[in-house]
Design a protein around this motif. Structure first.
Motif, PDB file in Angstrom:
ATOM      1  N   LYS A  55       0.826  -1.207   0.000  1.00 33.29           N
ATOM      2  CA  LYS A  55       0.000   0.000   0.000  1.00 33.29           C
ATOM      3  C   LYS A  55       0.862   1.259   0.000  1.00 33.29           C
ATOM      4  N   ASN A  56       1.893   1.266   0.841  1.00 29.67           N
ATOM      5  CA  ASN A  56       2.780   2.431   0.912  1.00 29.67           C
ATOM      6  C   ASN A  56       3.518   2.640  -0.403  1.00 29.67           C
ATOM      7  N   SER A  57       4.005   1.556  -0.980  1.00 34.19           N
ATOM      8  CA  SER A  57       4.708   1.651  -2.258  1.00 34.19           C
ATOM      9  C   SER A  57       3.775   2.122  -3.362  1.00 34.19           C
ATOM     10  N   LEU A  58       2.538   1.641  -3.324  1.00 31.30           N
ATOM     11  CA  LEU A  58       1.560   2.026  -4.338  1.00 31.30           C
ATOM     12  C   LEU A  58       1.245   3.516  -4.250  1.00 31.30           C
ATOM     13  N   ARG A  59       1.101   4.050  -3.040  1.00 33.14           N
ATOM     14  CA  ARG A  59       0.812   5.485  -2.872  1.00 33.14           C
ATOM     15  C   ARG A  59       1.931   6.331  -3.468  1.00 33.14           C
ATOM     16  N   GLU A  78       7.055  -7.874  -4.254  1.00 33.79           N
ATOM     17  CA  GLU A  78       6.236  -6.702  -3.953  1.00 33.79           C
ATOM     18  C   GLU A  78       6.434  -5.609  -4.997  1.00 33.79           C
ATOM     19  N   ILE A  79       7.651  -5.495  -5.535  1.00 36.11           N
ATOM     20  CA  ILE A  79       7.881  -4.548  -6.629  1.00 36.11           C
ATOM     21  C   ILE A  79       7.035  -4.935  -7.833  1.00 36.11           C
ATOM     22  N   ALA A  80       7.040  -6.211  -8.166  1.00 39.03           N
ATOM     23  CA  ALA A  80       6.273  -6.675  -9.326  1.00 39.03           C
ATOM     24  C   ALA A  80       4.780  -6.470  -9.129  1.00 39.03           C
ATOM     25  N   ILE A  81       4.278  -6.780  -7.939  1.00 34.70           N
ATOM     26  CA  ILE A  81       2.845  -6.600  -7.660  1.00 34.70           C
ATOM     27  C   ILE A  81       2.472  -5.126  -7.711  1.00 34.70           C
ATOM     28  N   THR A  82       3.346  -4.265  -7.176  1.00 35.63           N
ATOM     29  CA  THR A  82       3.088  -2.827  -7.223  1.00 35.63           C
ATOM     30  C   THR A  82       3.013  -2.333  -8.654  1.00 35.63           C
ATOM     31  N   GLU A  83       3.917  -2.826  -9.505  1.00 37.33           N
ATOM     32  CA  GLU A  83       3.883  -2.456 -10.918  1.00 37.33           C
ATOM     33  C   GLU A  83       2.572  -2.882 -11.571  1.00 37.33           C
ATOM     34  N   LEU A  84       2.092  -4.059 -11.203  1.00 40.85           N
ATOM     35  CA  LEU A  84       0.810  -4.520 -11.739  1.00 40.85           C
ATOM     36  C   LEU A  84      -0.328  -3.595 -11.306  1.00 40.85           C
ATOM     37  N   LEU A  85      -0.305  -3.192 -10.047  1.00 39.06           N
ATOM     38  CA  LEU A  85      -1.369  -2.324  -9.521  1.00 39.06           C
ATOM     39  C   LEU A  85      -1.343  -0.954 -10.184  1.00 39.06           C
ATOM     40  N   VAL A  86      -0.133  -0.410 -10.365  1.00 39.00           N
ATOM     41  CA  VAL A  86      -0.015   0.895 -11.023  1.00 39.00           C
ATOM     42  C   VAL A  86      -0.494   0.796 -12.470  1.00 39.00           C
TER      43      VAL A  86
END
Length: 484
Positions: A380-384, A455-463
């Protein structure tokens, strides 16, 4: 289920299939025995030529495994071997417990026979089945498991019928209806007893333990063949392991202390197509021929230097314990999703994103909220932060880039997520069918995946999902304004 009703039926005397009457039979433990037989059959299935060949090809060419776990093939093979040995030891513990109930004293002390599968006492030499006979035994164990599955269903039906019969008797139903239903209950009891006679229920402990024990010895021999392990007889009359899989592979399996970091751009952008592995779709992996000279463009989460640590004591009698070795391999590394108990959770997140990415324009607010609730605090923090840095207007070109990025990441990441779900369901013995096959190992899942990189990969997917959805919404809003 009313155990007192059907258990009494199953205790009635029947022919004992040629076994001596004084030998105790398995009885109610046949349900546990059928689970053990499934595990043995699954172990044997994992060691077939076809399955091993596919496993080695996947470990060598899967971009997801090489990106999140390691690009050291020897290390990956050792992880697979460790899990297979661990499963074998788990079955052997249960077999040793059953052995204490046998009449033959030979089976009373089986606790430490498989403590080290490659250092087995000479007295067990020759207990392995031949290949064709082992295949027949595996079929027999699968048949036992299927019969027990049917027996369980019929017992539940019998319990329901007996409950209904008691209610009819208490409610004063007329005699003809009562007799007709009673006959139905008797037919069901005959069905149950027929299945019981075909199941492990009426087999003796000695018969079952001997079948499982010989199968385990055969599996040990098969492991030696598959993983290139040779043994020789030591001074104490035991078989001693001579060569390790890492030695045969020509490289150390011990990781170096330095590990390379991976930027988010490396995960999102595909390297030169001429030097990159083909995307992995629907669990179908590239052939060895087509990928012979391929090279991964992304940096892996762990870097292994064969010369960083000398393999010392690998030929000693007590040097080989696959489970301890796997723990030593991971010691000092970044935490994995298995270490943090996040593998299954992240697998569900990835599959959820995969489903939403198929139709982002129809992404409902409640689905977005459900997805956000599944995320961990770190994601969540990385996504923000990522969304704050990329808050500019999305045009068609940027949306197309993100759509391609989504597909590229999911191509190599989603197979590991689906394998994680499959691994969990295959080993959830309370819910799975007794005759189901276990085809996935942890090394093929997210279990050993590096947490930070995942978590980097998942964040990229979310973005990417966010930007594609935003662009779709802008197109919809513009069309609505134009029509108005």
């Amino acid at each position: 289920m009313n155990e007192s009703s059907w258990f009494t039926i199953l205790k009635t005397s029947h022919k004992n299939k040629g076994f001596e009457a004084e030998n105790p039979i398995i009885g109610i433990l046949s349900f546990e025995v059928s689970r053990l037989m499934c595990k043995v059959a699954n172990l044997w299935h994992c060691l077939t030529d076809r399955h091993v060949s596919r496993l080695k090809e996947e470990l060598r060419y899967s971009l997801g495994i090489r990106t999140l776990i390691s690009d050291d093939h020897s290390y990956l093979i050792n992880l697979a071997l460790s899990e297979i040995i661990d499963n074998l030891k788990g079955v052997s513990i249960s077999v040793a417990r059953l052995g204490k109930k046998c009449v033959d004293p030979m089976y009373h002390n089986l606790d430490h026979v498989f403590h080290n599968p490659f250092e087995i006492n000479l007295k067990w030499c020759g207990w392995e089945y031949r290949l064709k006979k082992m295949e027949k035994r595996v079929k027999k164990m699968k048949k036992f498991a299927n019969v027990m599955s049917q027996l369980q269903e019929e017992l539940e039906t019998l319990s329901d019928l007996e409950t209904r019969l008691k209610k009819m008797q208490s409610n004063g139903v007329n005699q003809s209806q009562l007799l007709e239903f009673h006959q139905k209950v008797m037919w069901q009891r005959e069905e149950v007893n027929g299945l019981r006679d075909m199941s492990p229920w009426v087999r003796t402990f000695d018969y079952i333990v001997r079948l499982l024990l010989r199968s385990l010895f055969t599996i040990v021999q098969r492991i030696k063949v598959v993983f290139g392990i040779t043994t020789e007889m030591g001074r104490d009359g035991c078989f001693v392991r001579k060569y390790s899989i890492s030695t045969l592979a020509g490289a150390s399996v011990y990781p170096s202390e330095t590990s390379s970091s991976r930027s988010m751009s490396n995960l999102r952008h595909t390297p030169n197509p001429q030097t990159c592995y083909s995307p992995i779709m629907c669990a179908r992996y590239p052939s060895i021929k087509s990928q012979k000279s391929a090279h991964i463009g992304c940096t892996t989460s762990r870097s292994y230097n064969p010369n960083s640590i000398r393999v010392k004591g690998i030929f000693q009698n007590d040097a080989f314990d696959p489970i301890k070795k796997a723990k030593r391999l991971l010691k000092g590394q970044e935490p994995t999703l298995g270490d943090t108990a996040l593998a299954l959770r992240y697998a569900n997140i990835i599959i959820f994103i995969e489903n939403l990415a198929m139709s982002p324009r129809f992404l409902r607010p409640d689905a977005r909220e459900d997805l956000y609730d599944m995320l961990t605090t770190s994601i969540k923090n990385s996504l923000r932060q990522k969304l704050f840095l990329s808050s500019k207007k999305i045009d068609h070109r940027v949306a197309s880039d993100w759509r391609s990025s989504l597909k590229r990441i999911l191509d190599w990441l989603s197979p590991l997520a689906h394998n994680m779900i499959k691994w969990y369901s295959e080993r959830n013995f309370e819910k799975q069918p007794m005759g189901s096959k276990g085809q996935v190992l942890l090394v093929q899942t997210l279990h050993y995946a590096d947490q930070a990189t995942s978590e980097i990969a998942i964040t990229e997917l979310l973005v990417g999902l966010h930007h594609v959805w935003r662009f779709s919404q802008e197109i919809i809003d513009e069309s609505l304004m134009g029509s108005a």
